[in-house]
Design a protein around this motif. Structure first.
Motif, PDB file in Angstrom:
ATOM      1  N   ILE A 283       0.835  -1.223  -0.036  1.00 50.40           N
ATOM      2  CA  ILE A 283      -0.169  -0.029  -0.109  1.00 50.40           C
ATOM      3  C   ILE A 283       0.948   1.203  -0.024  1.00 50.40           C
ATOM      4  O   ILE A 283       0.575   2.278  -0.732  1.00 50.40           O
ATOM      5  CB  ILE A 283      -1.344  -0.106   1.165  1.00 50.40           C
ATOM      6  N   ALA A 284       1.948   1.179   0.586  1.00 46.20           N
ATOM      7  CA  ALA A 284       2.826   2.320   0.874  1.00 46.20           C
ATOM      8  C   ALA A 284       3.420   2.714  -0.416  1.00 46.20           C
ATOM      9  O   ALA A 284       3.485   3.841  -0.859  1.00 46.20           O
ATOM     10  CB  ALA A 284       3.873   2.258   1.930  1.00 46.20           C
ATOM     11  N   ILE A 285       3.883   1.834  -1.230  1.00 46.50           N
ATOM     12  CA  ILE A 285       4.577   2.122  -2.642  1.00 46.50           C
ATOM     13  C   ILE A 285       3.542   2.644  -3.648  1.00 46.50           C
ATOM     14  O   ILE A 285       4.072   3.511  -4.278  1.00 46.50           O
ATOM     15  CB  ILE A 285       5.307   0.884  -3.064  1.00 46.50           C
ATOM     16  N   ASN A 286       2.338   2.075  -3.505  1.00 49.70           N
ATOM     17  CA  ASN A 286       1.353   2.784  -4.310  1.00 49.70           C
ATOM     18  C   ASN A 286       1.106   4.013  -4.070  1.00 49.70           C
ATOM     19  O   ASN A 286       0.969   5.062  -4.944  1.00 49.70           O
ATOM     20  CB  ASN A 286       0.055   2.005  -4.175  1.00 49.70           C
ATOM     21  N   ARG A 287       1.233   4.590  -2.655  1.00 53.24           N
ATOM     22  CA  ARG A 287       0.983   6.032  -2.311  1.00 53.24           C
ATOM     23  C   ARG A 287       2.065   6.844  -2.686  1.00 53.24           C
ATOM     24  O   ARG A 287       2.023   7.950  -3.231  1.00 53.24           O
ATOM     25  CB  ARG A 287       0.732   6.047  -0.918  1.00 53.24           C
ATOM     26  N   LEU A 288       3.259   6.229  -2.500  1.00 54.69           N
ATOM     27  CA  LEU A 288       4.560   7.146  -2.764  1.00 54.69           C
ATOM     28  C   LEU A 288       4.799   7.335  -4.461  1.00 54.69           C
ATOM     29  O   LEU A 288       5.055   8.403  -5.052  1.00 54.69           O
ATOM     30  CB  LEU A 288       5.822   6.298  -2.649  1.00 54.69           C
ATOM     31  N   LEU A 289       4.220   6.363  -5.117  1.00 52.33           N
ATOM     32  CA  LEU A 289       4.384   6.291  -6.805  1.00 52.33           C
ATOM     33  C   LEU A 289       3.175   6.976  -7.484  1.00 52.33           C
ATOM     34  O   LEU A 289       3.009   7.170  -8.476  1.00 52.33           O
ATOM     35  CB  LEU A 289       4.647   4.789  -7.250  1.00 52.33           C
ATOM     36  N   ALA A 290       2.122   7.274  -6.552  1.00 51.29           N
ATOM     37  CA  ALA A 290       0.766   8.056  -7.043  1.00 51.29           C
ATOM     38  C   ALA A 290       0.237   7.331  -8.406  1.00 51.29           C
ATOM     39  O   ALA A 290      -0.302   8.003  -9.257  1.00 51.29           O
ATOM     40  CB  ALA A 290       1.191   9.344  -7.272  1.00 51.29           C
ATOM     41  N   GLY A 291       0.274   5.945  -8.304  1.00 49.16           N
ATOM     42  CA  GLY A 291      -0.317   5.299  -9.458  1.00 49.16           C
ATOM     43  C   GLY A 291       0.649   5.068 -10.696  1.00 49.16           C
ATOM     44  O   GLY A 291       0.142   4.392 -11.447  1.00 49.16           O
ATOM     45  N   HIS A 292       1.853   5.504 -10.522  1.00 49.61           N
ATOM     46  CA  HIS A 292       2.582   5.480 -11.741  1.00 49.61           C
ATOM     47  C   HIS A 292       3.577   4.339 -11.754  1.00 49.61           C
ATOM     48  O   HIS A 292       4.284   4.138 -10.587  1.00 49.61           O
ATOM     49  CB  HIS A 292       3.677   6.715 -11.825  1.00 49.61           C
ATOM     50  N   VAL A 293       3.475   3.428 -12.373  1.00 51.62           N
ATOM     51  CA  VAL A 293       4.479   2.141 -12.514  1.00 51.62           C
ATOM     52  C   VAL A 293       5.875   2.360 -12.574  1.00 51.62           C
ATOM     53  O   VAL A 293       6.473   3.023 -13.695  1.00 51.62           O
ATOM     54  CB  VAL A 293       3.731   1.081 -13.440  1.00 51.62           C
ATOM     55  N   SER A 294       6.736   2.409 -11.682  1.00 48.28           N
ATOM     56  CA  SER A 294       8.035   2.918 -11.673  1.00 48.28           C
ATOM     57  C   SER A 294       8.803   1.881 -10.701  1.00 48.28           C
ATOM     58  O   SER A 294       8.478   1.555  -9.654  1.00 48.28           O
ATOM     59  CB  SER A 294       8.286   4.247 -11.457  1.00 48.28           C
ATOM     60  N   ALA A 295      10.157   1.929 -11.111  1.00 46.40           N
ATOM     61  CA  ALA A 295      11.099   1.048 -10.200  1.00 46.40           C
ATOM     62  C   ALA A 295      12.163   2.027  -9.621  1.00 46.40           C
ATOM     63  O   ALA A 295      12.926   1.636  -8.938  1.00 46.40           O
ATOM     64  CB  ALA A 295      12.042   0.263 -11.229  1.00 46.40           C
ATOM     65  N   LYS A 296      11.346   3.282  -9.431  1.00 43.28           N
ATOM     66  CA  LYS A 296      12.218   4.302  -8.817  1.00 43.28           C
ATOM     67  C   LYS A 296      12.618   3.851  -7.308  1.00 43.28           C
ATOM     68  O   LYS A 296      13.740   4.244  -7.051  1.00 43.28           O
ATOM     69  CB  LYS A 296      11.326   5.461  -8.715  1.00 43.28           C
ATOM     70  N   TYR A 297      11.812   3.446  -6.708  1.00 43.60           N
ATOM     71  CA  TYR A 297      12.107   2.962  -5.239  1.00 43.60           C
ATOM     72  C   TYR A 297      12.793   1.783  -4.863  1.00 43.60           C
ATOM     73  O   TYR A 297      12.820   1.472  -3.763  1.00 43.60           O
ATOM     74  CB  TYR A 297      11.042   3.353  -4.148  1.00 43.60           C
TER      75      TYR A 297
END
Length: 439
Positions: A283-297
């Motif tokens: 849930i936390a990573i979905n919040r951090l990425l704001a719905g954008h699919v990314s390997a950023k974190y």
């Protein structure tokens, strides 16, 4: 987050969510009830306990390695909702066999000759069940959800899966084995009825013949997927993650019994904490990425996971065992001065793990054509299962070599480094508003 939770009100998502949740619950209720009972009631030395835990993990994983290519073909070539219903009907039969094994082992009837073989056979069959359901639960999401809902839907599926794992794991540690035998059959029936409400998801491809040669089709599928650099990096990152996870899950029961000198309710608590952490991370990573699919974190997440594993090892090494060969009950474990630091370390491991793996699964299903999503997930499952088998063999080998479970944790932490490197390469090469077919 609220936008993602709204999906639970949609018929195009809710029945699949419930079906997946019940399946994950049943898998873990059955597997953990079996493993914990055998570890605590049948075997009496760390080597045998680790061996059985690794054997159970390997038996469950083998079908993913052998049959994922076939499952991916079927999911892309046939209506996914129909396959789900067939799979859930088979679960009723499988769990009836498993319940028979649990009843026999509880009664002490033919434990080694019949009960344990029946349990392992049912576990193998549940591996087949999960092999055919796995590609569908991810590949059906882009077909039923809008593009900006896929990451949120994937996060909810992952969070729901690990909440179900949590519930199944906790129950396995606290309810009598005979209650578990009844519970797995009842849950299988409920899951089947939930699956009947999943909306149709017909194939998006022209009908093609299915290749039933599992080795040839597996090699072709992996070769046809892994030559694409972005998919190669994502799949290898996920595979290293699951290799780490498989070793941890193998280690938990013998570590709790022999290092922390605690009973099976504490082993169940460990697996429950791990499940809670994965759900939080999802849930936390979905919040951090704001719905954008990314390997950023992803690189930072898996490094954080490795650091928490090292901290977990340190606390285990400092643990004062119970006196006189006693086993700490749950209340006694929680009263131990090191219990809170130990639990927080484990929660950190799982939370960072969830933050790492969820975007990569979403990446697999959103950077390919919708008609290819199931086969991409199936190729991922083949490679993942191979990595998990390797992890299981490593755990068995280290145990046979005489390395104590608590020191095996350091190897697990080291395995996070190549995982972070692969995730960093994926982020650098392919993050952005669009990711083309070639890097």
């Amino acid at each position: 987050m609220q936008a993602s939770l709204r999906l639970l009100k949609k018929r195009r998502f809710l029945p699949l969510f419930i079906t997946q949740l019940l399946g994950a619950f049943n898998d873990n209720l059955f597997k953990n009830a079996m493993v914990l009972f055998v570890v605590y009631q049948v075997y009496n030395d760390e080597r045998s306990e680790t061996w059985f835990s690794a054997l159970a993990t390997g038996i469950f994983i083998i079908p993913f390695f052998l049959l994922s290519a076939l499952s991916g073909q079927l999911a892309d070539q046939r209506d996914k909702a129909v396959i789900i219903r067939w799979v859930k009907a088979a679960e009723i039969v499988i769990m009836t066999v498993g319940a028979t094994g649990l009843a026999l082992i509880w009664s002490g009837i033919a434990v080694h000759i019949l009960a344990i073989p029946l349990l392992l056979a049912a576990l193998f069959a549940m591996g087949i069940h999960s092999t055919f359901f796995g590609p569908i639960k991810y590949a059906i999401l882009p077909q039923h959800l809008h593009d900006d809902e896929v990451l949120g839907g994937t996060g909810l599926v992952e969070a729901g899966t690990y909440i179900a794992i949590l519930a199944g794991t906790i129950l396995a540690g606290i309810i009598p084995i005979e209650a578990a035998a009844i519970g797995v059959v009842v849950t299988a029936f409920i899951g089947y009825f939930a699956s009947r409400a999943v909306p149709p998801a017909p194939s998006l491809l022209a009908k093609q013949p299915i290749d039933f040669h599992v080795i040839r089709s597996s090699v072709a599928l992996v070769r046809g997927t892994m030559h694409i650099p972005r998919l190669y990096l994502a799949i290898m990152s996920i595979s290293f993650f699951w290799a780490v996870g498989s070793v941890l899950f193998i280690q938990f029961p013998p570590l709790v019994k022999n290092v922390l000198t605690a009973d099976k309710s504490v082993a169940s608590l460990f697996l429950a904490i791990f499940s809670i952490g994965i759900a939080i991370g999802s849930i936390a990573i979905n919040r951090l990425l704001a719905g954008h699919v990314s390997a950023k974190y992803a690189p930072a997440s898996v490094i954080g996971m490795g650091c928490c594993i090292i901290a977990f090892h340190v606390v285990c090494d400092l643990w004062t065992p119970a006196p006189g060969g006693q086993m700490l009950p749950l209340a006694g474990f929680l009263a131990h001065p090191m219990a809170i630091p130990l639990s927080l370390c484990l929660l950190g491991v799982a939370t960072f793990g969830g933050m790492f793996v969820v975007p990569l699964y979403a990446f697999l299903t959103t950077t390919v054509e919708k008609c290819e999503a199931a086969r991409t997930v199936a190729a991922n499952n083949i490679v993942n299962s191979g990595a998990m088998v390797v992890g299981s063999l490593i755990a068995i080998g280290l145990t046979l070599a005489g390395l104590e479970v608590v020191y095996q944790l350091l190897l697990v932490a080291a395995m996070c480094l190549p995982c972070a490197w692969l995730a960093w390469r994926l982020h650098k090469a392919c993050d952005g508003p669009a990711c083309s077919g070639e890097l």
